[in-house]
Motif scaffolding. Structure first.
Motif, PDB file in Angstrom:
ATOM      1  N   GLY A 155       1.436 -19.593  17.889  1.00 49.27           N
ATOM      2  CA  GLY A 155       1.206 -20.503  19.002  1.00 49.27           C
ATOM      3  C   GLY A 155       0.473 -21.699  18.419  1.00 49.27           C
ATOM      4  N   THR A 156      -0.767 -21.917  18.855  1.00 48.71           N
ATOM      5  CA  THR A 156      -1.531 -23.035  18.288  1.00 48.71           C
ATOM      6  C   THR A 156      -2.512 -22.570  17.206  1.00 48.71           C
ATOM      7  OG1 THR A 156      -3.018 -22.820  20.175  1.00 48.71           O
ATOM      8  CG2 THR A 156      -1.384 -24.580  20.287  1.00 48.71           C
ATOM      9  N   GLY A 157      -2.371 -21.314  16.768  1.00 46.40           N
ATOM     10  CA  GLY A 157      -3.183 -20.842  15.638  1.00 46.40           C
ATOM     11  C   GLY A 157      -4.655 -20.658  15.966  1.00 46.40           C
ATOM     12  N   HIS A 158      -4.969 -20.310  17.207  1.00 41.46           N
ATOM     13  CA  HIS A 158      -6.378 -20.100  17.560  1.00 41.46           C
ATOM     14  C   HIS A 158      -6.848 -18.671  17.301  1.00 41.46           C
ATOM     15  CE1 HIS A 158      -6.210 -24.084  19.283  1.00 41.46           C
ATOM     16  NE2 HIS A 158      -7.509 -24.033  19.464  1.00 41.46           N
ATOM     17  N   SER A 159      -5.994 -17.834  16.722  1.00 34.97           N
ATOM     18  CA  SER A 159      -6.448 -16.488  16.359  1.00 34.97           C
ATOM     19  C   SER A 159      -7.201 -16.549  15.033  1.00 34.97           C
ATOM     20  CB  SER A 159      -5.259 -15.532  16.236  1.00 34.97           C
ATOM     21  OG  SER A 159      -4.659 -15.357  17.507  1.00 34.97           O
TER      22      SER A 159
ATOM     23  N   ASP B 240     -12.303 -19.194  27.626  1.00 36.42           N
ATOM     24  CA  ASP B 240     -13.256 -20.266  27.330  1.00 36.42           C
ATOM     25  C   ASP B 240     -12.611 -21.622  27.070  1.00 36.42           C
ATOM     26  OD1 ASP B 240     -15.415 -18.642  27.552  1.00 36.42           O
ATOM     27  OD2 ASP B 240     -15.657 -18.286  25.406  1.00 36.42           O
TER      28      ASP B 240
ATOM     29  N   GLN C 281      -4.691 -22.991  23.786  1.00 36.69           N
ATOM     30  CA  GLN C 281      -3.679 -22.062  23.283  1.00 36.69           C
ATOM     31  C   GLN C 281      -2.352 -22.192  24.054  1.00 36.69           C
ATOM     32  OE1 GLN C 281      -6.571 -21.339  24.900  1.00 36.69           O
ATOM     33  NE2 GLN C 281      -7.415 -19.399  24.244  1.00 36.69           N
ATOM     34  N   THR C 282      -1.331 -21.482  23.522  1.00 43.11           N
ATOM     35  CA  THR C 282      -0.046 -21.403  24.229  1.00 43.11           C
ATOM     36  C   THR C 282      -0.058 -20.172  25.137  1.00 43.11           C
ATOM     37  OG1 THR C 282       0.927 -19.997  22.504  1.00 43.11           O
ATOM     38  CG2 THR C 282       1.209 -22.383  22.265  1.00 43.11           C
TER      39      THR C 282
ATOM     40  N   GLY D  16       0.837 -17.163  23.121  1.00 39.76           N
ATOM     41  CA  GLY D  16      -0.266 -16.768  22.230  1.00 39.76           C
ATOM     42  C   GLY D  16      -1.317 -15.959  22.974  1.00 39.76           C
TER      43      GLY D  16
ATOM     44  N   THR E 128      -2.097 -11.602  22.527  1.00 41.68           N
ATOM     45  CA  THR E 128      -3.322 -10.961  21.998  1.00 41.68           C
ATOM     46  C   THR E 128      -4.223 -10.386  23.089  1.00 41.68           C
ATOM     47  OG1 THR E 128      -4.458 -13.098  22.046  1.00 41.68           O
ATOM     48  CG2 THR E 128      -3.442 -12.462  19.952  1.00 41.68           C
TER      49      THR E 128
ATOM     50  N   THR F  61      -5.711 -12.092  25.502  1.00 41.15           N
ATOM     51  CA  THR F  61      -6.813 -13.040  25.762  1.00 41.15           C
ATOM     52  C   THR F  61      -7.286 -12.916  27.213  1.00 41.15           C
ATOM     53  OG1 THR F  61      -6.185 -14.581  24.022  1.00 41.15           O
ATOM     54  CG2 THR F  61      -7.316 -15.534  25.925  1.00 41.15           C
ATOM     55  N   HIS F  62      -8.590 -13.073  27.413  1.00 39.87           N
ATOM     56  CA  HIS F  62      -9.189 -12.815  28.730  1.00 39.87           C
ATOM     57  C   HIS F  62     -10.291 -13.826  29.020  1.00 39.87           C
ATOM     58  CE1 HIS F  62     -12.924 -11.446  26.855  1.00 39.87           C
ATOM     59  NE2 HIS F  62     -12.106 -11.142  25.857  1.00 39.87           N
TER      60      HIS F  62
ATOM     61  N   MET G 220       8.934 -14.156  22.296  1.00 40.17           N
ATOM     62  CA  MET G 220       8.990 -14.406  23.735  1.00 40.17           C
ATOM     63  C   MET G 220       9.549 -15.811  23.938  1.00 40.17           C
ATOM     64  SD  MET G 220       5.381 -12.757  24.869  1.00 40.17           S
ATOM     65  CE  MET G 220       5.610 -11.729  26.289  1.00 40.17           C
TER      66      MET G 220
ATOM     67  N   ARG H 189     -19.033 -10.586  28.545  1.00 37.20           N
ATOM     68  CA  ARG H 189     -18.182 -10.790  29.732  1.00 37.20           C
ATOM     69  C   ARG H 189     -17.684  -9.440  30.267  1.00 37.20           C
ATOM     70  NH1 ARG H 189     -14.216 -15.506  27.369  1.00 37.20           N
ATOM     71  NH2 ARG H 189     -14.491 -14.429  25.401  1.00 37.20           N
TER      72      ARG H 189
ATOM     73  N   HIS I  41     -10.413  -7.176  19.850  1.00 35.58           N
ATOM     74  CA  HIS I  41      -9.534  -8.271  20.309  1.00 35.58           C
ATOM     75  C   HIS I  41      -8.554  -8.505  19.173  1.00 35.58           C
ATOM     76  CE1 HIS I  41      -8.125 -12.212  21.446  1.00 35.58           C
ATOM     77  NE2 HIS I  41      -8.984 -12.341  22.441  1.00 35.58           N
TER      78      HIS I  41
HETATM   79  C1  LIG Z   1     -12.374 -21.786  20.175  1.00 32.11           C
HETATM   80  C2  LIG Z   1     -11.688 -20.513  20.621  1.00 32.11           C
HETATM   81  C3  LIG Z   1     -11.975 -19.970  21.862  1.00 32.11           C
HETATM   82  C4  LIG Z   1     -11.359 -18.795  22.279  1.00 32.11           C
HETATM   83  N1  LIG Z   1     -11.685 -18.270  23.505  1.00 32.11           N
HETATM   84  C5  LIG Z   1     -11.166 -17.082  23.876  1.00 32.11           C
HETATM   85  C6  LIG Z   1     -11.526 -16.484  25.127  1.00 32.11           C
HETATM   86  O1  LIG Z   1     -12.274 -17.050  25.924  1.00 32.11           O
HETATM   87  N2  LIG Z   1     -11.006 -15.265  25.418  1.00 32.11           N
HETATM   88  C7  LIG Z   1     -10.190 -14.594  24.562  1.00 32.11           C
HETATM   89  O2  LIG Z   1      -9.795 -13.470  24.869  1.00 32.11           O
HETATM   90  N3  LIG Z   1      -9.791 -15.153  23.388  1.00 32.11           N
HETATM   91  C8  LIG Z   1     -10.261 -16.377  23.054  1.00 32.11           C
HETATM   92  N4  LIG Z   1      -9.859 -16.944  21.859  1.00 32.11           N
HETATM   93  C9  LIG Z   1      -8.803 -16.289  21.076  1.00 32.11           C
HETATM   94  C10 LIG Z   1      -7.428 -16.870  21.409  1.00 32.11           C
HETATM   95  O3  LIG Z   1      -7.253 -17.014  22.794  1.00 32.11           O
HETATM   96  C11 LIG Z   1      -6.319 -15.938  20.924  1.00 32.11           C
HETATM   97  O4  LIG Z   1      -6.459 -15.708  19.561  1.00 32.11           O
HETATM   98  C12 LIG Z   1      -4.915 -16.468  21.251  1.00 32.11           C
HETATM   99  O5  LIG Z   1      -3.969 -15.543  20.832  1.00 32.11           O
HETATM  100  C13 LIG Z   1      -4.611 -17.788  20.594  1.00 32.11           C
HETATM  101  O6  LIG Z   1      -3.418 -18.325  21.146  1.00 32.11           O
HETATM  102  P1  LIG Z   1      -2.504 -19.265  20.238  1.00 32.11           P
HETATM  103  O7  LIG Z   1      -1.533 -19.967  21.110  1.00 32.11           O
HETATM  104  O8  LIG Z   1      -3.341 -20.085  19.362  1.00 32.11           O
HETATM  105  O9  LIG Z   1      -1.707 -18.156  19.417  1.00 32.11           O
HETATM  106  P2  LIG Z   1      -1.761 -17.827  17.857  1.00 32.11           P
HETATM  107  O10 LIG Z   1      -3.149 -17.531  17.471  1.00 32.11           O
HETATM  108  O11 LIG Z   1      -1.034 -18.855  17.099  1.00 32.11           O
HETATM  109  O12 LIG Z   1      -0.904 -16.489  17.832  1.00 32.11           O
HETATM  110  C14 LIG Z   1      -1.395 -15.324  18.457  1.00 32.11           C
HETATM  111  C15 LIG Z   1      -0.317 -14.258  18.489  1.00 32.11           C
HETATM  112  O13 LIG Z   1       0.665 -14.612  19.462  1.00 32.11           O
HETATM  113  C16 LIG Z   1       1.956 -14.445  18.886  1.00 32.11           C
HETATM  114  N5  LIG Z   1       2.895 -15.368  19.508  1.00 32.11           N
HETATM  115  C17 LIG Z   1       2.724 -16.697  19.741  1.00 32.11           C
HETATM  116  N6  LIG Z   1       3.850 -17.200  20.306  1.00 32.11           N
HETATM  117  C18 LIG Z   1       4.722 -16.164  20.450  1.00 32.11           C
HETATM  118  C19 LIG Z   1       6.023 -16.032  20.996  1.00 32.11           C
HETATM  119  N7  LIG Z   1       6.672 -17.061  21.519  1.00 32.11           N
HETATM  120  N8  LIG Z   1       6.599 -14.799  20.978  1.00 32.11           N
HETATM  121  C20 LIG Z   1       5.958 -13.733  20.459  1.00 32.11           C
HETATM  122  N9  LIG Z   1       4.725 -13.806  19.931  1.00 32.11           N
HETATM  123  C21 LIG Z   1       4.106 -15.002  19.938  1.00 32.11           C
HETATM  124  C22 LIG Z   1       1.773 -14.741  17.413  1.00 32.11           C
HETATM  125  O14 LIG Z   1       2.793 -14.135  16.671  1.00 32.11           O
HETATM  126  C23 LIG Z   1       0.426 -14.078  17.159  1.00 32.11           C
HETATM  127  O15 LIG Z   1       0.583 -12.704  16.887  1.00 32.11           O
HETATM  128  C24 LIG Z   1     -10.434 -18.134  21.422  1.00 32.11           C
HETATM  129  C25 LIG Z   1     -10.132 -18.689  20.173  1.00 32.11           C
HETATM  130  C26 LIG Z   1     -10.760 -19.859  19.772  1.00 32.11           C
HETATM  131  C27 LIG Z   1     -10.442 -20.450  18.424  1.00 32.11           C
END
Ligand SMILES: Cc1cc2nc3c(=O)[nH]c(=O)nc-3n(C[C@H](O)[C@H](O)[C@H](O)COP(=O)(O)OP(=O)(O)OC[C@H]3O[C@@H](n4cnc5c(N)ncnc54)[C@H](O)[C@@H]3O)c2cc1C
Length: 435
Positions: free
Chosen positions: A46-50, A107, A111-112, A115, A119, A121-122, A172, A340, A389
């Protein structure tokens, strides 16, 4: 996420990889071809926030940035469908004009949708589940290139597993999400001494739609935050362009926070005064805004994070033990611990599977080694059946995870059936599912 000189890196900079190919399909046909012909491991960030290396590959990265926008809306069922790479900050502007909003958010809104679903996310709220639990249906592109519909009535097993599956089952393509009529939230921020907090915690969690607190471990007060529905006036919602930029806007005190974090590792005597200063600084300002504008904040200071979901009733003792150990071992950190609560759900690999939970998150500045803090915390989380997580640092592997998730083996078998050649598994995911 950044792609520079053929290298992909995540938000914190802690995960970097050099894939053989980075492919940007424009539509579903091109996506199917990219998956079928791509050199494994094929990953779709997605946007690499993991913070975990979920997306690291020396094979193929598929950039899904062409897959954004609202793809359908059912007013009667209150379900909105989004292309998988739609960013959370876009969603408010897409569905607020239709009179609808997401039920909860975390927070940030960078993100997408795929994404955050991928994971678990909550946000916070004892009656509010994770993004995975809000999914009503989705379409999944398999390793074979075939697309299947998944919902409570079609491909039920893939629906139960795929709502939190880290891209290990397929890609997805679009995701249908349960939404609700638009609402405004009133935010209150305040400090509370810990003796008082422990007495009132259950009440605070139950009496507010959203309650969370932050604990700078060398400070003696909790920084508390509540959000509750309000009919009071709020400014008109901002445009999508504004929301895009807002999430990257540095707060006025961000430079001071970063400077202190740069200095702290060399000046441990500053820990106490810094933590007191930070606690006071976080407790200012009450306001009313539309939900999608007030739930997420900007986070511009880079860090790495570990977060575990523990059984709800074990939350208070777990965070107290973490702080006791931080103080005893004089662990140096400039970040607060975030506490939380999240409702239970029925998603096979969700950290909240059949368990109302408290979540506890620890952070380290991106230039500080995470080992001392995260190893100590993970030991404590292990002792209380904590579930990691998926997007935040952890070291758990298959044998341990199988004990934590009643449906872990079912997930593994389904994964093997859908992707027998392990096209989507990188080394990190192999450790989780096959290690
Ligand atoms: C500053 C910050 C704050 C955050 N706050 C929170 C919070 O409040 N609560 C919380 O729970 N988490 C939080 N997170 C964690 C974040 O929400 C998760 O790591 C989330 O997965 C990131 O989404 P992303 O779009 O960046 O996905 P990515 O990190 O790029 O990818 C996450 C996963 O999703 C999969 N994926 C993405 N797109 C698809 C697709 N189309 N089909 C299948 N799989 C896909 C990827 O393969 C990967 O396994 C935070 C992270 C940061 C950096």
């Amino acid at each position: 996420m950044a792609i520079v000189g053929g290298k992909w890196s995540n938000w914190s900079g802690g995960v970097v990889c050099k894939p053989r190919a980075i492919v940007r399909p424009k539509d579903e046909l091109e996506l199917a071809a990219a998956v079928r012909t791509g050199v494994a491991p094929v990953r779709t960030p997605g946007t690499g926030h993991s913070f975990t290396p979920l997306n690291a590959t020396d094979g193929t990265i598929i950039d899904l940035s062409a897959f954004t926008g609202l793809t359908g809306f059912d007013h009667e069922k209150q379900v909105a469908s989004f292309a998988a790479a739609t960013r959370l900050w876009e969603i408010g502007s897409l569905i607020h004009p239709l009179g609808f909003a997401l039920k909860n958010m975390g927070d940030i809104d960078r993100q997408t949708i795929a994404g955050v679903v991928g994971t678990g996310t909550h946000g916070t709220g004892p009656t509010l589940g994770s993004f995975s639990s809000a999914v009503a249906a989705f379409r999944l592109l398999l390793a074979s290139g075939e697309v299947i519909h998944c919902s409570p009535t079609e491909n039920q097993d893939v629906f139960a597993a795929g709502r939190c599956s880290m891209g290990a089952l397929g890609v997805m393509v679009d995701i249908c999400v349960h939404v609700r009529p638009i609402y405004k939230l009133a935010e209150k921020n305040f400090l509370m001494p810990f003796d008082e907090l422990w007495d009132k915690l259950d009440h605070m969690v139950g009496a507010n739609r959203h309650f969370e607190f932050f604990w700078f471990p060398y400070a003696d007060v909790a920084v508390c935050k509540t959000l509750n529905e309000s009919d009071n006036p709020a400014p008109e919602p901002r445009s999508a362009e504004y929301m895009q930029k807002r999430g990257e806007k540095r707060a006025a005190d961000a430079s001071l926070f970063e400077w202190i974090n740069e200095v702290l590792p060399y000046a441990p005597f500053l820990l106490r005064p810094a933590h007191r200063l930070f606690s006071g600084g976080m407790s200012a300002g009450d306001r009313v805004r539309w939900s999608h504008e007030i739930l997420p904040s900007a986070r511009t200071t880079r860090f790495n994070e570990m977060e575990y979901a523990v059984p709800y009733e074990k939350g208070p003792e777990t965070i107290r033990e973490i702080v006791r150990e931080i103080r005893k071992r004089r662990i140096n950190t400039g970040f607060p611990i975030e506490y939380r609560s999240v409702a239970e759900d029925d998603v096979w690999l969700s950290p909240f599977y059949q368990r109302k939970s408290a979540t506890i998150a620890v952070h380290q500045y991106h230039r500080v080694d995470t080992g001392k803090l995260f190893d100590m915390c993970e030991g404590i989380f292990r002792g209380v059946e904590g579930r990691p997580h998926w997007g935040k640092r952890h070291t758990r592997r298959r044998a341990e995870l199988a004990q934590l998730y009643p449906k872990f083996e079912d997930f593994r078998q389904l994964r093997q059936k859908l992707d027998p050649d392990m096209k989507f598994l990188n080394p990190h995911l192999k450790g989780i599912f096959e290690g």
